[in-house]
Every structure is written in C-alpha cells, then in structure tokens.
Scaffold this motif. Structure first.
Motif, PDB file in Angstrom:
ATOM      1  N   SER A  86       0.856  -1.189   0.000  1.00 56.18           N
ATOM      2  CA  SER A  86       0.000   0.000   0.000  1.00 56.18           C
ATOM      3  C   SER A  86       0.891   1.237   0.000  1.00 56.18           C
ATOM      4  O   SER A  86       2.098   1.151   0.249  1.00 56.18           O
ATOM      5  CB  SER A  86      -0.904   0.016   1.238  1.00 56.18           C
ATOM      6  N   GLY A  87       0.268   2.378  -0.226  1.00 46.75           N
ATOM      7  CA  GLY A  87       1.014   3.628  -0.154  1.00 46.75           C
ATOM      8  C   GLY A  87       1.571   3.861   1.246  1.00 46.75           C
ATOM      9  O   GLY A  87       2.701   4.325   1.405  1.00 46.75           O
ATOM     10  N   GLN A  91       5.608   4.366   2.724  1.00 45.90           N
ATOM     11  CA  GLN A  91       6.108   5.437   3.592  1.00 45.90           C
ATOM     12  C   GLN A  91       6.853   4.868   4.801  1.00 45.90           C
ATOM     13  O   GLN A  91       7.912   5.369   5.176  1.00 45.90           O
ATOM     14  CB  GLN A  91       4.935   6.341   4.006  1.00 45.90           C
ATOM     15  N   TYR A 112      -2.165  14.108   2.432  1.00 43.16           N
ATOM     16  CA  TYR A 112      -3.233  13.128   2.586  1.00 43.16           C
ATOM     17  C   TYR A 112      -3.530  12.947   4.084  1.00 43.16           C
ATOM     18  O   TYR A 112      -2.596  12.811   4.891  1.00 43.16           O
ATOM     19  CB  TYR A 112      -2.715  11.833   1.954  1.00 43.16           C
ATOM     20  N   SER A 115      -1.785  10.223   5.912  1.00 44.36           N
ATOM     21  CA  SER A 115      -0.349  10.436   6.161  1.00 44.36           C
ATOM     22  C   SER A 115      -0.157  11.316   7.392  1.00 44.36           C
ATOM     23  O   SER A 115       0.768  11.092   8.182  1.00 44.36           O
ATOM     24  CB  SER A 115       0.323  11.075   4.946  1.00 44.36           C
ATOM     25  N   GLU A 155       4.153  16.339  -0.862  1.00 45.24           N
ATOM     26  CA  GLU A 155       3.360  15.824  -1.981  1.00 45.24           C
ATOM     27  C   GLU A 155       3.553  16.770  -3.166  1.00 45.24           C
ATOM     28  O   GLU A 155       3.593  17.987  -2.969  1.00 45.24           O
ATOM     29  CB  GLU A 155       1.871  15.732  -1.604  1.00 45.24           C
ATOM     30  N   ASN A 159      -2.918  16.964  -1.314  1.00 42.86           N
ATOM     31  CA  ASN A 159      -4.243  16.739  -0.765  1.00 42.86           C
ATOM     32  C   ASN A 159      -4.583  17.830   0.232  1.00 42.86           C
ATOM     33  O   ASN A 159      -3.679  18.305   0.906  1.00 42.86           O
ATOM     34  CB  ASN A 159      -4.228  15.405  -0.014  1.00 42.86           C
ATOM     35  N   THR A 186       1.525  10.664  -5.747  1.00 38.69           N
ATOM     36  CA  THR A 186       0.275   9.938  -5.997  1.00 38.69           C
ATOM     37  C   THR A 186      -0.726  10.740  -6.822  1.00 38.69           C
ATOM     38  O   THR A 186      -1.318  10.231  -7.767  1.00 38.69           O
ATOM     39  CB  THR A 186      -0.373   9.554  -4.647  1.00 38.69           C
ATOM     40  N   THR A 208      -2.717   2.533  -5.474  1.00 39.53           N
ATOM     41  CA  THR A 208      -4.165   2.397  -5.311  1.00 39.53           C
ATOM     42  C   THR A 208      -4.936   3.447  -6.104  1.00 39.53           C
ATOM     43  O   THR A 208      -6.089   3.234  -6.457  1.00 39.53           O
ATOM     44  CB  THR A 208      -4.479   2.590  -3.803  1.00 39.53           C
ATOM     45  N   LYS A 209      -4.304   4.585  -6.360  1.00 36.22           N
ATOM     46  CA  LYS A 209      -5.007   5.729  -6.936  1.00 36.22           C
ATOM     47  C   LYS A 209      -4.825   5.744  -8.467  1.00 36.22           C
ATOM     48  O   LYS A 209      -5.177   4.795  -9.103  1.00 36.22           O
ATOM     49  CB  LYS A 209      -4.514   7.010  -6.267  1.00 36.22           C
ATOM     50  N   LEU A 218      -5.243  -2.318  -3.937  1.00 32.06           N
ATOM     51  CA  LEU A 218      -4.283  -1.534  -3.168  1.00 32.06           C
ATOM     52  C   LEU A 218      -2.851  -1.869  -3.565  1.00 32.06           C
ATOM     53  O   LEU A 218      -2.546  -3.008  -3.907  1.00 32.06           O
ATOM     54  CB  LEU A 218      -4.438  -1.807  -1.660  1.00 32.06           C
ATOM     55  N   VAL A 371      -9.458   8.383  -4.047  1.00 29.09           N
ATOM     56  CA  VAL A 371      -9.269   9.285  -5.190  1.00 29.09           C
ATOM     57  C   VAL A 371      -8.657   8.459  -6.318  1.00 29.09           C
ATOM     58  O   VAL A 371      -8.176   7.352  -6.098  1.00 29.09           O
ATOM     59  CB  VAL A 371      -8.333  10.481  -4.855  1.00 29.09           C
TER      60      VAL A 371
HETATM   61  C1  LIG Z   1      -4.123   7.132  -0.626  1.00 27.47           C
HETATM   62  C2  LIG Z   1      -2.902   7.902  -0.416  1.00 27.47           C
HETATM   63  C3  LIG Z   1      -1.870   7.421   0.394  1.00 27.47           C
HETATM   64  C4  LIG Z   1      -1.961   6.107   1.122  1.00 27.47           C
HETATM   65  O1  LIG Z   1      -2.037   5.052   0.222  1.00 27.47           O
HETATM   66  P1  LIG Z   1      -2.736   3.650   0.536  1.00 27.47           P
HETATM   67  O2  LIG Z   1      -2.520   2.865  -0.726  1.00 27.47           O
HETATM   68  O3  LIG Z   1      -4.186   3.916   0.819  1.00 27.47           O
HETATM   69  O4  LIG Z   1      -2.032   3.082   1.722  1.00 27.47           O
HETATM   70  C5  LIG Z   1      -0.729   8.194   0.525  1.00 27.47           C
HETATM   71  N1  LIG Z   1      -0.621   9.380  -0.087  1.00 27.47           N
HETATM   72  C6  LIG Z   1      -1.597   9.878  -0.871  1.00 27.47           C
HETATM   73  C7  LIG Z   1      -1.403  11.207  -1.527  1.00 27.47           C
HETATM   74  C8  LIG Z   1      -2.768   9.165  -1.062  1.00 27.47           C
HETATM   75  O5  LIG Z   1      -3.737   9.672  -1.836  1.00 27.47           O
END
Ligand SMILES: *Cc1c(COP(=O)(O)O)cnc(C)c1O
Length: 426
Positions: A86-87, A91, A112, A115, A155, A159, A186, A208-209, A218, A371
């Motif tokens: 996952s994102g 991190q 986000y 985060s 970022e 967000n 992202t 995921t996005k 994911l 998103v």
């Molecule tokens: C969704 C998102 C994350 C976290 O990612 P996951 O895949 O939901 O763990 C981190 N940074 C940004 C900008 C995001 O949109």
C-alpha cells in the motif's frame, strides 16, 4: 531497432515486460507462488548472501511485481523501484531506512489525511518525530532543519486542495541540509509531474489511486532516483555501515546508485513484511498501460468542472490550480503543463451543512474515501478524512468545514456537470 528512446506512452505499455520465455504469454503472467526452486546449494547461498539476484520468496520479490517495479522506475526516471502492499507501507519502509529512534523528518503540512495520522501517531511510537512545515512558505522548511533531521517529505500535488508544491525550491533546502527529498507523487502520477527531474531523491506512490486507476487494488511503490550519497557524515547507517544480516556488506558500497531500493527490499520489506500480492501487481500493471489516456481525460474533465463550479451562485470558492486565477496557477504551468490533476476542493456558501447535504444529493458521484478512480468521487473532508484534526488544523491543511473534495473520473463531463447542477440547486 532504432536507437530512439521510447516515449512515455510506449514505456507505460512495455517497460519491464517481455513475452514469457517459457510459454510465450504476451500479457505479464501472475506468478501466484510463494517460493522459487534453487538451482543448487551454492545458488541458494548466493541469493541469501546478496551475491546474486534472483527469486527466493514472494515476501522479498516476485516476477510479476518485478515488471511493475521496472515499469514505474522507467516512468519516473529512477534507477530502481520496490513495490509494496500500500502507499502507507511505502512510507513506513522508506523512513525505516533513514531514521533511528529520536530522529526527525520535516513534512509539508498539506498532506493526505492518512499520512498526517501515520506521521503524528504511529511514527511517534517508533521514536520518529515529524516537524511540520508550510509548503507555501519555503523558509519554514529551512527553519525546521536541525542536526537530527534525516529527510523532507512533500506531496507534488497536495491533498486535499490540489495545490502545487515548489519541488525545486524544497529540493534546494534538502540539498543544503544534506538530507534526501521524498516526494509523494500519488495525485500527479508521472504523466503530469516527474519529481526526480526537479530534484527529488525518492518518490513514493499509492498505486491504489491513478496508477492502478480503477479503484480495485491496493498497492504502493518506492522509486530510488539514485542521486543521494548515503555515505556522508555517517547519518544513514542502514546504507553506509556493514550489515550484520548480510555478512557485513555495506549496501551503498555494493549497490551504488540503487542501494536505497535494495535497502528497502532486503531490510525493509524482508523484515517488516508488507509484500504486494502478485495479483494486485497484475491489476495495477494493466491500469498503467492506459495511464496517459486516462490522466489526460481526468485533467480535461476536472478543468471543465472547476470552471462550471466557479461560475455557480452556491459556490463560495474553487481551489483548482488549473484555473487561470488560482493561487497555484503559475506553479501548475511550470510543474504540470499537461493538467493540474483531477483532485480539488471547493467551498459552499452554505458552510458545513451545505457540504454534508451536497454529498448526499449527488447521484453519479460516489461518496467514499478514495481518489484516482475511473469513477467520479466526492467526500466532505471535515466530517471524514480530516475529522480527527481540530478546527484550526483542518483549515491549515485545506479541509475547513465548508470544503468539499472531488476526484474527477473519466465519464462524460456533461453528465458530471448535470449531476452537480441538480445537487447544488436541490
Ligand atoms: C491514498 C494515499 C496514500 C496512502 O495510500 P494507501 O494505498 O491507501 O495506503 C498516501 N498518499 C496519498 C497522496 C494518497 O492519496
């Protein structure tokens, strides 16, 4: 073959992939296996000792995931990449290579919501201390630097308001401080912004996005730019000092300009364990093949909808960097000339209640916490993703009580506008 370098759309379809050598399968197969047979005892020993590259166990690497890693590294212009579950996992794995307990990292305040939570609470329990800075005031990053600072995190498109960060200015601060700049790319995707071209040392994504792009899988990824010298000043012992887990080798000395990606794999992913399922890697690879087409449509739709909203009598303001009068329009022209992304916010004259009511009346837009889907999405951050923040912090991070966030999909823009029109006039 010509000696032309392939363009972005060609890389999005082909980078990292070739017909399967055993079966001829043209799409990348899903290697749904936990483990891989060794040739013999010497081969096994050399894989475990990092003397040879190869597959051992899917927690550490998998051939389907390897295609995804090579493809995203190519699209971002990095030396190597590591896919994770996952994102958020990306991190954790990145910062685990950089911070010891008691160390600090500087993060932009506009992030986000997840985060902000992860940095404030979970990372604090590891002894990693976040220091917040304001991405609209570069000097706040300079002022936040201390001898314990180990990284800066921002970022590219932030967000929730879709603001554009001045990556080059912050990379200058990072270089002066002798720490790497990590960019969460992202919301932009490499189609809109390639942070490494602007001085980023590490890029992370929630796959995921927009990269996966269909709201069905994911994933996360870490891209190593290969630009940072980890050996100076003994600040990054995971990379510069002998690793007892691997017979005393030093990762930077052995792996050079992809040492960070290796550290994330052989120290981070191996020991923390957030591996990406090969099935999800396959889904995300399929998504990436159409990234340039989707991203352009997302941006073109978002611009049309931002223009519609800014002319609507129920709307107090629209925060979209793609609008000519927007505070971030100059940065958008510099960093994201193809479009300012598809996630942005607007505020309603009717405040909190109007925001909650709008969300409930929309029909084509889905009310959910995500998103970067093909479908258009809506959320009221103050009552959901940012509800854990106090009012002042909500406003500082762009999620005040009257703010509604949209993630514009790839439907017909006329249908999206009609849905907003009926919900705003109801
Ligand atoms: C969704 C998102 C994350 C976290 O990612 P996951 O895949 O939901 O763990 C981190 N940074 C940004 C900008 C995001 O949109």
């Amino acid at each position: 073959m010509s000696d032309r370098l392939p363009g972005f759309s060609t890389l999005a379809v082909h980078a990292g992939a070739q017909p399967d050598p055993t079966t001829g399968a043209r799409a990348t197969p899903i290697y749904q296996t936990t483990s891989f047979v060794f040739n013999d005892a010497d081969h096994a020993a050399s894989l475990f000792g990092l003397q040879a590259f190869g597959n051992i166990y899917t927690r550490i690497g998998n051939p389907t995931n390897a295609v995804l890693e090579e493809r995203v590294a190519a699209l971002e212009g990095g030396t190597a990449a590591l896919a994770v579950a996952s994102g958020h996992a990306a991190q954790v794995v990145v910062l685990q290579q950089l911070l010891q307990p008691g160390d600090e990292f500087i993060a932009a305040r506009k992030l986000y919501g997840g985060s902000i939570n992860q940095f404030t609470h979970a990372f604090k329990s590891f002894g990693w201390n976040v220091v917040w800075a304001d991405p609209d005031d570069i000097t706040s990053f300079e002022r936040a630097v201390t001898p314990r600072t180990k990284a800066i995190f921002i970022e590219s498109i932030a967000n929730p308001g879709g603001s554009i960060t001045d990556i080059e200015a912050i990379s200058t601060v990072a270089r002066k401080a002798g720490v790497p700049l990590i960019v969460d790319n992202t919301l932009a995707s490499p189609y809109l912004i390639r942070p490494i071209d602007h001085g980023a040392d590490i890029v992370v994504h929630s796959l995921t996005k927009f990269l996966g792009g269909h709201g069905n899988s994911l994933g996360g990824i870490i891209v190593d730019a290969g630009t940072f010298d980890w050996s100076t000043g003994g600040k990054y012992p995971m990379l510069s000092e002998p690793r007892p887990e691997y017979h005393g080798i030093r990762l930077q000395e052995t792996f050079g300009n992809f040492a960070f990606a290796i550290a994330c794999r052989v120290l981070g992913l191996r020991d923390l364990g957030p591996a990406l399922s090969p099935f999800n890697a396959f889904m995300i690879l399929t998504g990436i093949e159409t990234l340039p087409l989707r991203m352009q449509k997302h941006c073109d739709n978002a611009k049309a909808i931002a223009e519609f909203l800014s002319g609507h009598p129920a709307v107090a303001s629209v925060s979209y960097a793609g609008l000519p009068g927007d505070k971030y329009s100059q940065l958008a022209r510099k960093y994201a000339p193809r479009g300012a992304g598809a996630v942005f916010t607007f505020s309603l004259k009717g405040g909190y209640d109007a925001g909650v009511s709008l969300v409930s009346k929309l029909q084509l837009f889905s009310h959910l916490a995500n998103v970067g889907d093909t479908r258009s999405l809506v959320i009221h951050p103050a009552s959901t993703t940012h509800s854990q923040l106090d009012d002042a912090a909500k406003i500082r991070s762009g999620a005040g009580p009257d703010v509604v966030r949209l993630s514009i999909g790839i439907e017909d823009k006329e249908d999206l506008i009609a849905d907003l029109e009926q919900a705003l006039s109801a």
